[in-house]
Scaffold this active site. Structure first.
Site, PDB file in Angstrom:
ATOM      1  N   SER A 532      -9.856 -39.621 -36.205  1.00  0.00           N
ATOM      2  CA  SER A 532     -10.797 -39.519 -34.879  1.00  0.00           C
ATOM      3  C   SER A 532      -9.991 -40.204 -33.872  1.00  0.00           C
ATOM      4  CB  SER A 532     -12.242 -39.682 -35.461  1.00  0.00           C
ATOM      5  OG  SER A 532     -13.099 -39.277 -34.578  1.00  0.00           O
ATOM      6  N   HIS A 649     -15.455 -31.864 -39.046  1.00  0.00           N
ATOM      7  CA  HIS A 649     -15.026 -33.376 -39.044  1.00  0.00           C
ATOM      8  C   HIS A 649     -14.688 -34.225 -40.117  1.00  0.00           C
ATOM      9  CE1 HIS A 649     -13.479 -36.157 -35.744  1.00  0.00           C
ATOM     10  NE2 HIS A 649     -14.262 -36.992 -36.242  1.00  0.00           N
TER      11      HIS A 649
END
Length: 677
Positions: A532, A649
């Site tokens: 991320s 994610h």
């Protein structure tokens, strides 16, 4: 292995006087058939390259290591205990309830077996005041957009109430269990495309009512990028609403349920605030005039007065005060001491009662309290052992081990150190280093350096179950607590954002240089890892200092920092990175944006990008475009990209997907850092 050739287009934009090339913009269109074929071909290249005997070996070891019972801290509610637990043969945690500590577990929600691939997951759950009801959110395929359900724990049946579009909803039950306040995203088609994960608002739902008729409490005419948090006073009269668009400051509003009105408590103050309601006072945790945070107090009658008139309940210390929780008679405060969390216990008058002892380089791993109960639970973990849950018994006033997770390693065979090094500007940075006790500092050790450095996120010690195969083969793992994180207060965070973002990269580069200088490793054996914002980090430093690393694994990264605010919730992050729509910010961003700093005639390290096709936080386009750009310029070193299908994610991934992704990462690093078989 053949890396597929990627079409390159001649796209050149003039933005604020800068000429910006974007040759792989066509890869942004995930629905495009050509992009789908590209993803398929790239995944095939990963399979050909990495899925060999070593991958199989890592997979088998990871499966064995993950086949343990995992569990959360129990939540005590009037003699009932609520918790999640995943059995060795399950992919997803199951929500349970017990009546009494020694009661028989009752399954309240089991997402396993509900869909092929086990990609349904419980995103959140919250128990009502009496323990009769549980509100919980279920999402599918990693999209994180949950549907909220309500379970009657007496009958173990769902109520008819079901509320869609509840992304990580913050639920606060009314004292009489008649309903709850909650946060909800907009209904499909009511906002522009690509903004479905924004526009969060607060509603009041009464059990049995049609959710479409729920009363709007807060959010009308608010910024679309609002992030909202809720807390409720014990009597249910006051709802505290924390509203922010940044990670550096927020506002607080109070909804009074008797007058059905909203009044501002804190606005236009450049600081962070969290509000807590006790039976006789209101508390504010804040870094207002206190970099390391402090806690202020007020009566309910006087809470709207100036902040400077609030009393200091717990003053600021040298260590960062990270969280505050309450039991019926105690305040539990966590402090961050050199990147390790400690818990101190105060009474309701702010007097320190005791400190919970912890082993060296261990950290608190969650504290679970109920402000109407004396009992509480907390977890402890470190690099050397997984979470152990402890219970405070209010009758004997003692702490005892409640449950422990199986440890797949012999902790006596490994060493954890915390060392310090200097960054480019002289700032001292801590770094955790874990390795086998018999390792030789001969500069030949395969080493992985991990970092994050953003959004005030703290990188505290945790058990690295996914990396056990790495340690067992003699590898080193290091974590650098770089600026942009929250390890040393808000100043540590803001020293690594926007125009100072390069500090994060410099800190991480200096960590790599330190590991080489101390002969832990050398550039041929040094790899870097991040996800991320950490994926942005390692992509950036991989481009800035290609000679320092042999291999880079960038998970779900941001890389195109010129266009990032245009996709999904990413517009919330302009306060962290800068806003490319502003000329000065764009100039700063272009100095370090990974995608825009790849140069011709430079051989970059081996790269592995991983992403999820349904990622609603960081759009997979970033990984696709960056991989294509590096594949274009690298003549010898490998650049791979693996896209997980039916995944997001990272949250809620089934074990099979976790194992596959991690085994690929281990195989990638093992090959390019020369890890022993």
């Amino acid at each position: 292995m053949n890396i597929p050739k990627t079409k390159k287009e001649n796209i050149l934009e003039e933005i604020h006087g800068y000429s910006i090339a974007d040759p792989y913009r066509w890869l942004e269109g995930a629905e495009n058939v050509e992009v789908r074929e590209w993803i398929k071909a790239q995944n095939h290249a990963v399979d050909e390259s990495l899925k060999g005997e070593l991958f199989s070996s890592f997979s088998d070891e990871l499966v064995a290591n993950f086949k343990v019972v995992n569990f959360s801290n129990p939540m005590p509610v009037r003699g009932k205990y609520f918790y999640t637990e995943r059995q060795p043969n399950e992919d997803q945690p199951v929500l349970y309830m017990k009546r009494g500590l020694d009661g028989q577990p009752v399954v309240l929600c089991n997402p396993n077996g509900q869909r092929d691939g086990n990609t349904i997951t419980i995103d959140f759950w919250n128990v009502s005041r009496s323990g009769k009801y549980v509100a919980y959110g279920i999402s599918e395929g990693g999209d994180e957009m949950a549907t909220l359900y309500v379970k009657d724990t007496d009958t173990n049946q769902n109520l008819p109430d079901a509320i869609i579009r509840c992304r990580y909803s913050d639920v606060r039950w009314l004292p009489d269990d008649s309903g709850f306040f909650y946060t909800r995203n907009p209904r499909p088609g009511t906002v522009p495309k690509n903004e479905e994960h924004l526009h969060v608002k607060v509603y009041l739902h009464k059990l049995g009512d049609d959710p479409d008729a729920d009363e709007l409490i807060f959010g009308a005419d608010r910024p679309k990028d609002d992030m909202l948090g809720l807390t409720l006073s014990p009597d249910g009269r006051y709802l505290g609403i924390e509203a922010s668009q940044t990670w550096t400051e927020n506002e607080i509003y109070i909804y009074d349920s008797t007058t059905k009105s909203v009044r501002a408590l804190v606005t236009d103050i450049p600081a962070k605030f969290s509000i807590f309601f006790l039976s006789g006072k209101v508390l504010l945790r804040t870094n207002y005039k206190a970099n390391n945070y402090r806690i202020l107090q007020s009566s309910y009658e006087e809470m709207y007065r100036s902040l400077d008139e609030w009393q200091e309940f717990i003053p600021a210390r040298e260590s960062v005060l990270t969280t505050c929780r309450a039991t019926k008679s105690k305040i539990l405060v966590e402090y961050l001491v050199n990147a390790c969390l400690e818990a101190h216990i105060f009474d309701y008058d702010g007097k320190l009662l005791e400190k919970i002892p912890l082993p060296a380089h261990a950290t608190m791993a969650g504290i679970t309290t109920n402000r109407f109960e004396e009992e509480f639970f907390y977890g402890v973990e470190s690099f050397l052992f997984p979470k152990i849950v402890y219970r405070y018994d209010p009758e004997t006033r003692t702490y005892s081990e409640y449950r422990a997770t199986d440890n797949p390693i012999d902790a006596t065979e490994y060493i954890v150190k915390q060392e310090w090094y200097h960054s480019k500007d002289g700032t001292k940075i801590p770094i955790f280093i874990m390795h086998g006790k018999d390792i030789q500092l001969d500069a030949n050790n395969p080493t992985i350096l991990y970092g994050y450095g953003g959004f005030a996120v703290i990188q505290a010690p945790s058990f690295l179950r996914s990396w056990v195969p790495w340690f067992q083969r003699g590898g080193i793992f290091a974590i650098a607590n770089i600026r942009g994180g929250g390890e040393f207060g808000e100043a540590w965070h803001t020293d690594g954002i926007k125009e100072l973002k390069q500090n994060s990269f410099d800190d991480f580069i200096a960590a790599g240089e330190y590991l080489v200088a101390q002969k832990y490793t050398d550039p041929q054996h040094l790899g870097i890892l991040g996800g991320s914002n950490g994926g942005l980090l390692v992509s950036a430093v991989g481009v800035q200092r290609p000679e320092l690393w042999s291999a880079v694994c960038s998970r779900v990264p941001l890389t195109d920092m010129v266009r990032f605010p245009q996709f999904g919730i990413a517009m919330r992050w302009v306060h962290e990175y800068g806003d490319p729509a502003i000329k000065e910010d764009l100039g700063n961003i272009l100095r370090w944006s990974p995608y825009h700093n790849v140069r011709e005639n430079v051989e970059y390290p081996h790269f592995l990008f991983t992403t999820g096709e349904k990622d609603t936080r960081v759009d997979p386009l970033h990984a696709r475009k960056m991989a294509a750009r590096l594949q274009e310029v690298n003549k010898h070193n490998q650049v791979l990209i693996f896209t997980e299908l039916d995944a997001g994610h990272g949250s809620g991934k089934p074990i099979i997907k976790i194992v596959e992704s991690q085994a690929l990462t281990l195989s990638f690093f093992a090959r390019h850092l020369q890890l022993a078989d």
